[in-house]
Design an enzyme around this catalytic site. Structure first.
Site, mmCIF file in Angstrom:
data_model
loop_
_atom_site.group_PDB
_atom_site.id
_atom_site.type_symbol
_atom_site.label_atom_id
_atom_site.label_comp_id
_atom_site.label_asym_id
_atom_site.label_seq_id
_atom_site.Cartn_x
_atom_site.Cartn_y
_atom_site.Cartn_z
ATOM 1 N N LYS A 1 0.832 -1.201 0.000
ATOM 2 C CA LYS A 1 0.000 0.000 0.000
ATOM 3 C C LYS A 1 0.863 1.247 0.000
ATOM 4 C CE LYS A 1 -1.281 2.093 3.585
ATOM 5 N NZ LYS A 1 -1.819 2.532 4.898
ATOM 6 N N SER A 2 1.914 1.248 0.814
ATOM 7 C CA SER A 2 2.756 2.441 0.931
ATOM 8 C C SER A 2 3.410 2.784 -0.395
ATOM 9 C CB SER A 2 3.825 2.219 2.001
ATOM 10 O OG SER A 2 3.234 2.010 3.264
ATOM 11 N N ARG B 1 -4.711 2.558 19.050
ATOM 12 C CA ARG B 1 -4.333 1.148 18.996
ATOM 13 C C ARG B 1 -3.828 0.624 20.337
ATOM 14 N NH1 ARG B 1 -1.623 0.953 12.897
ATOM 15 N NH2 ARG B 1 -3.588 0.430 11.825
ATOM 16 N N ARG C 1 -8.695 12.147 13.412
ATOM 17 C CA ARG C 1 -7.261 11.906 13.247
ATOM 18 C C ARG C 1 -6.492 13.219 13.128
ATOM 19 N NH1 ARG C 1 -5.745 6.917 9.441
ATOM 20 N NH2 ARG C 1 -3.808 7.247 10.599
ATOM 21 N N SER D 1 3.133 11.790 13.112
ATOM 22 C CA SER D 1 3.064 10.911 11.940
ATOM 23 C C SER D 1 4.093 11.328 10.912
ATOM 24 C CB SER D 1 1.667 10.956 11.297
ATOM 25 O OG SER D 1 1.645 10.216 10.089
ATOM 26 N N SER D 2 4.846 10.352 10.398
ATOM 27 C CA SER D 2 5.798 10.638 9.319
ATOM 28 C C SER D 2 5.084 11.067 8.053
ATOM 29 C CB SER D 2 6.653 9.403 9.035
ATOM 30 O OG SER D 2 5.869 8.344 8.495
ATOM 31 N N GLU E 1 3.153 0.307 12.781
ATOM 32 C CA GLU E 1 2.000 -0.376 12.180
ATOM 33 C C GLU E 1 2.037 -1.881 12.433
ATOM 34 O OE1 GLU E 1 3.228 -0.950 7.569
ATOM 35 O OE2 GLU E 1 3.512 1.034 8.412
#
Length: 423
Positions: A24-25, A343, A122, A168-169, A312
């Site tokens: 996906k990335s 999470r 988010r 977040s990166s 992740e």
């Protein structure tokens, strides 16, 4: 009410071979850069999932053409025509909600971003403040979350900008991906706690350089992208190694063996750390030609892991840790509280629901194995939580999983593939 899936249970070791869908990335980075390129690009073996479809649709909305034909997707770059007012649905995809606004700033039109209910919770402030600092008009009624509107003027001046990407990166990658098309390029300074998930930033830089973009990351905490064209480029997408984690974990918790086809010897994917993680639990990990073979030990050791760069992977790692022979400690992952769900809280709740013992730390989890019993596990619309639930179910009879279909975010058909894997 979400549907309940009866997770497969094994009384004997798994011995299986799996082939994974595309990353996906890589797919979403390739889609963005292809939409910004100077010609037509082709993606071979991209991931076809909810997140990548949302990205393709978002880029179509901005004026790109994305044609999907089986295992080959063709992307024609942004047309440059005036858009007027339009809307992008981000779903719950972090890459869409963070990567696309800096691209939308380059078009002539007002682009509103919105998505699933959880998407409105988010973190987005860094994206919006960085674009404002670059002179982009943002309308959000002071929320710093979705919905918001990027009012593009057809170009962005670019230049220096200071951000805090510690949540977040993706905040950093978003600016780097679009920066070459800004008039002055972009010069990003990070100020704050360390940026998590740095392999994803490395992947961004690799994909930029493949397309001839000049990037300087020689100064710690600073990334400079020179202005200039983004070359069209035909990409072969690697298998998604983060998705491999569930299958590696399945072998670990059953004392079995798994062969993962076409595991790249060199990659920027965070999921590559599964080789080290499996070894830490006591497994034998080895390449056999193009495949990776993981053979579980008789007893799983407890682990102490800093997962800052591979956050992740945490849900599935935590599931394995709950079934190990000794306590584990997973740290460096405070940023997971802002992912698809919190999470850390979700893992503590669900493992405890099965009789496990989990302590939430400031930046992670302390997991003490206890005898586990069947339960109906929630997934919180989070694909990684569903993967973790499947792993737990493989070792705990009569486990049920709410909304396993949420795995379509990155792995369409996961439940059916898992059932074959576990059979």
């Amino acid at each position: 009410m979400s549907s309940l899936w009866a997770a497969p249970f094994r009384t004997d070791p798994v011995d299986a071979t799996v082939a994974l869908p595309g990353s996906k990335s890589q797919t979403n980075r390739a889609l963005v850069l292809s939409a910004l390129a100077d010609g037509s690009s082709r993606l071979s073996r991209p991931l076809d999932s909810r997140d990548t479809r949302l990205m393709a649709d978002a880029l179509r909305t901005l004026g790109a053409t994305v044609t999907t034909d089986g295992d080959v997707w063709t992307v024609e770059a942004l047309s440059g025509t005036s858009l007027g007012e339009t809307t992008v649905d981000v779903g719950l995809a972090g890459t869409v909600m963070r990567f696309v606004p800096p691209v939308a700033a380059l078009v002539d039109g007002a682009v509103t971003f919105d998505g699933d209910e959880r998407a409105r919770e988010r973190p987005m402030a860094t994206t919006l403040s960085s674009l404002r600092a670059l002179g982009v008009r943002i309308e959000d009624d002071g929320r710093d979350t979705m919905p918001f509107t990027v009012v593009g003027a057809g170009h962005v001046a670019g230049g220096p900008v200071t951000i805090d990407a510690s949540a977040s990166s993706q905040f950093l990658s978003a600016l780097l991906l679009a920066g070459a098309r800004y008039d002055e390029g972009i010069d990003v300074h990070h100020e704050g706690p360390p940026v998590p998930s740095m392999p994803h930033v490395a992947m961004t830089l690799t994909e930029l350089r493949r397309r001839g973009v000049q990037v300087d990351d020689s100064v710690p905490g600073r990334w400079t992208v020179a202005p200039g064209p983004v070359a069209a480029y035909d990409s072969a997408i690697e298998p998604d190694l983060s998705n491999a984690g569930a299958f590696v974990a399945g072998a670990l918790v059953t004392g079995g063996r798994v062969r993962v086809r076409h595991w790249p010897r060199t990659t920027d994917q965070a999921g590559d750390r599964w080789r080290e993680i499996a070894s830490a639990f006591g497994a034998e990990v080895a390449f056999d030609g193009d495949d990776l073979v993981v053979t579980a030990p008789g007893r799983l050791r407890g682990v102490t892991l800093d997962l800052r760069d591979e956050g992740e992977l945490t849900p599935v790692v935590a599931a394995v840790a709950a079934l190990a022979s000794a306590p584990s400690r997973l740290t460096g992952i405070a940023h997971l509280r802002g992912h698809e769900t919190d999470r850390l809280a979700a893992l503590a709740t669900e493992i405890t629901r099965m009789g496990g013992e989990v302590e939430q730390l400031d930046d992670g989890l302390a997991i003490t194995p206890r005898p586990l019993h069947a339960a109906a596990l929630e997934t919180y619309a989070d694909h990684r939580m569903a993967h973790a639930a499947a792993v737990l179910g493989l070792a705990v009879k009569d486990t049920l999983v709410h909304d396993v279909e949420t795995t379509a975010k990155t792995y369409p058909g996961f439940a059916q593939v898992w059932e074959r894997f576990a059979s």
